[in-house]
Enzyme design. Structure first.
Site, short mmCIF file in Angstrom:
data_model
loop_
_atom_site.label_atom_id
_atom_site.label_comp_id
_atom_site.label_asym_id
_atom_site.label_seq_id
_atom_site.Cartn_x
_atom_site.Cartn_y
_atom_site.Cartn_z
N ASP A 54 -3.62 6.56 11.60
CA ASP A 54 -2.75 6.01 10.39
C ASP A 54 -1.59 6.78 10.52
O ASP A 54 -1.57 8.04 9.98
CB ASP A 54 -3.58 6.06 9.11
CG ASP A 54 -2.60 5.40 8.12
OD1 ASP A 54 -1.61 5.07 8.16
OD2 ASP A 54 -3.07 5.17 6.95
N SER A 90 0.81 -1.13 -0.01
CA SER A 90 0.10 0.04 0.00
C SER A 90 0.82 1.26 -0.03
O SER A 90 0.51 2.30 -0.50
CB SER A 90 -0.91 0.05 1.12
OG SER A 90 -0.33 -0.21 2.08
N HIS A 101 0.74 5.47 6.01
CA HIS A 101 0.58 6.08 4.86
C HIS A 101 0.78 7.51 4.75
O HIS A 101 1.00 8.18 5.96
CB HIS A 101 -0.65 5.57 4.22
CG HIS A 101 -1.09 3.96 4.28
ND1 HIS A 101 -1.68 3.59 5.15
CD2 HIS A 101 -0.73 3.20 3.18
CE1 HIS A 101 -1.81 2.26 4.80
NE2 HIS A 101 -1.00 2.08 4.10
#
Length: 428
Positions: A400, A154, A403
Site C-alpha cells: 500500500d 480513505s 495511505h
C-alpha cells in the site's frame, strides 16, 4: 598624497565616469539580491492560488538526520507550506498506534510488524515561523458545542483517524466514544459536547462507490449533479474538511443522469477530468446555496501523493514504496502521480467561491507529502482479503503506497489544520 589629489581636481569627466560605475555597481547588487529572493521563494510562484504554484525545488540532499526544504507562495504572515522536514526524536511521535484507542488496523504499521520507525520522527518546520504546538485541550475547548466533519475518501479517513488519535488521550475514557454507522463515522467528546466525524463520499457526488465497505468495483458510475444524498448528512456542520481526488484517477467514468434505481439506465462515458470539473461545480453550487459563512468554516485538503512509481525518485520504475525508509532527495521533484490540471480546477473553484464571499481555506499538503515515500503502510497493515500466491511471492504487488502509517504524515496535516482553527477566532 599631493600627487594623488592632483589627478582629480577639476576633472568633471572623471567624476561623472566614477558616478556611472558606482550606479552600475549598485544596480548589479540590487539585481543580485532580487534574483536571490526570487529563487528563494520559488521560480514557479504565481500571482494567485496555492496549488498551481506548488511544484518546487529541493534545497540540498537528505541524509537520515538532515532536512529538505521546499519553496511556495507566501500565505498571510507565515506560509505554513514552505519549509523543511526535520528529524526530531525528542518531541515525536505524538502517540503510539497501540495506545490510540480508536486506531484503524490498516494504518497501524508498527503494530503489524514494521521495524524501521524513522517515519514517525519527522516534523514539519516552516521557513519563517514555527507551527504551534498541538494542544488537544485547547482545541477541544475551541470545538466545544460544535461539529467538525471530514468529508471524502480513505485519505480523508486517514486524516480523521490521525485527528482522533491526537486528541483522544486528553479525554477520560468514559467521556469519549466512536460509532460507525454506514457512511458516517462519529467520534464524540461528551465533556465538550463535540462530535468529530468522517463521512465516506469519495467522489463527493452520488456514485456506485458510496458503500464504505463494498466499493471496489470494476467500473465507476457517477451522478454528477446529485450531491444532496450525501450533503444532508453534513449540512449542520460548523467545520467542514473536504477532499476528493484519488477516485477520479481513472481514464473515464460512466455518467448516469437518472437515479440508480431506474430500470435499464443509460450511461455516457466521459473523460475523468471533465467529470471532476462537473462534480466540483455541483459541490460549489451546494456551498453557495447551503453554507452560511458566518457559521460554517470550510477547508479543502489538496491531493495526497502516492508513491507507486519509483522512477519519480530515480529508482527502477517497477518498484514502489516497499522497503523505502528515506525521504526523497531528488531536486525539482515532480511526481507523475499527481495531476496539475485537476489541481488548477480545484484552485479555480475555490477562487470562484471566494469571489462570491464564501471562504474555503486550501491546505496544500501535496508537495510537502511528496517527499515522504517512507511513510506508507506497504505490507505492514491488516489485510482484508487473503493474499494470492503471486502476491505472497512478491510483496511489491500488494504494498500500500497510497495511505499513510500512523503516527506519521497526516499528523502534520492536522497540525496545520490546528494552526488555522486555533488562531482564527472570527470564524469559529
Amino acid at each position: 598624497m599631493a600627487k594623488k589629489q592632483q589627478a582629480f581636481p577639476g576633472s568633471w569627466w572623471l567624476v561623472g565616469s566614477t558616478f556611472h560605475y558606482i550606479a552600475i555597481f549598485g544596480f548589479t547588487i540590487l539585481l543580485t539580491i532580487a534574483l536571490y529572493y526570487w529563487n528563494r521563494e520559488g521560480r514557479l510562484l504565481q500571482k494567485s492560488g496555492l496549488i498551481t504554484s506548488s511544484y518546487v525545488e529541493i534545497r540540498g540532499s537528505v541524509p537520515t538526520n538532515c532536512s529538505i526544504s521546499i519553496s511556495h507562495q507566501e500565505k498571510k504572515k507565515c506560509n505554513l507550506f514552505s519549509g523543511r522536514w526535520v528529524y526530531d526524536k525528542k518531541s515525536l511521535p505524538p502517540y503510539k498506534d497501540r495506545n490510540c484507542t480508536f486506531m484503524f488496523d490498516d494504518l497501524a504499521c508498527e503494530k503489524y510488524g514494521r521495524k524501521d520507525l524513522n517515519y514517525q520522527y519527522w516534523r514539519w518546520q516552516p521557513d519563517d515561523c514555527d507551527l504551534p504546538k498541538f494542544d488537544a485541550k485547547a482545541l477541544l475547548n475551541k470545538l466545544r458545542d460544535k461539529r467538525l466533519v471530514f468529508v471524502g475518501d480513505s485519505l480523508n479517513r486517514n486524516q480523521w483517524v490521525s485527528f482522533i488519535c491526537l486528541i483522544e488521550s486528553s479525554i477520560p475514557s468514559s467521556f469519549k466514544s466512536r460509532v460507525l454507522k454506514g457512511n458516517l463515522y462519529r467520534f464524540n467528546a461528551k465533556e465538550y459536547n463535540t462530535s468529530i466525524d468522517f463521512y465516506w463520499s469519495p467522489l463527493l457526488v452520488e456514485s456506485n462507490s458510496d458503500d464504505p465497505a463494498n466499493h471496489h468495483l470494476n467500473e465507476r458510475i457517477v451522478r454528477l449533479q446529485s450531491i444532496e444524498k450525501h450533503a444532508k448528512n453534513w449540512t449542520d456542520a460548523d467545520i467542514l474538511v473536504f477532499n476528493s481526488y484519488l477516485w477520479w484517477k481513472v481514464p473515464t467514468l460512466k455518467v448516469l443522469s437518472e437515479s440508480f434505481e431506474t430500470p435499464n439506465p443509460v450511461y455516457k462515458q466521459v473523460e475523468s477530468r471533465k467529470c471532476y470539473k462537473m462534480a466540483l461545480h455541483t459541490w460549489s453550487r451546494w456551498v453557495i446555496k447551503h453554507v452560511n459563512p458566518s457559521k460554517t468554516r470550510m477547508f479543502w485538503i489538496s491531493m495526497s501523493p502516492t508513491h507507486s512509481v519509483a522512477s519519480n525518485w530515480g529508482m527502477p520504475g517497477d518498484r514502489k514504496c516497499y522497503n523505502e525508509t528515506q525521504l526523497i532527495a531528488k531536486e525539482q521533484l515532480r511526481g507523475s502521480e499527481t495531476d496539475p490540471q485537476m489541481m488548477r480546477m480545484t484552485e479555480w473553484t475555490i477562487e470562484n467561491l471566494k469571489a462570491k464571499g464564501l471562504k474555503v481555506d486550501l491546505l496544500n499538503i501535496t508537495r510537502l507529502s511528496e517527499y515522504r515515500k517512507d511513510g506508507h503502510p506497504t505490507i505492514y497493515r491488516k489485510l482484508w482479503r487473503p493474499l494470492t500466491k503471486d502476491q505472497l511471492a512478491n510483496p511489491i504487488n500488494y504494498a500500500d503506497c497510497t495511505h499513510w502509517c500512523l503516527p506519521g504524515v497526516p499528523d502534520v496535516w492536522n497540525q496545520m489544520l490546528y494552526a488555522y482553527l486555533i488562531s482564527d477566532t472570527d470564524n469559529i
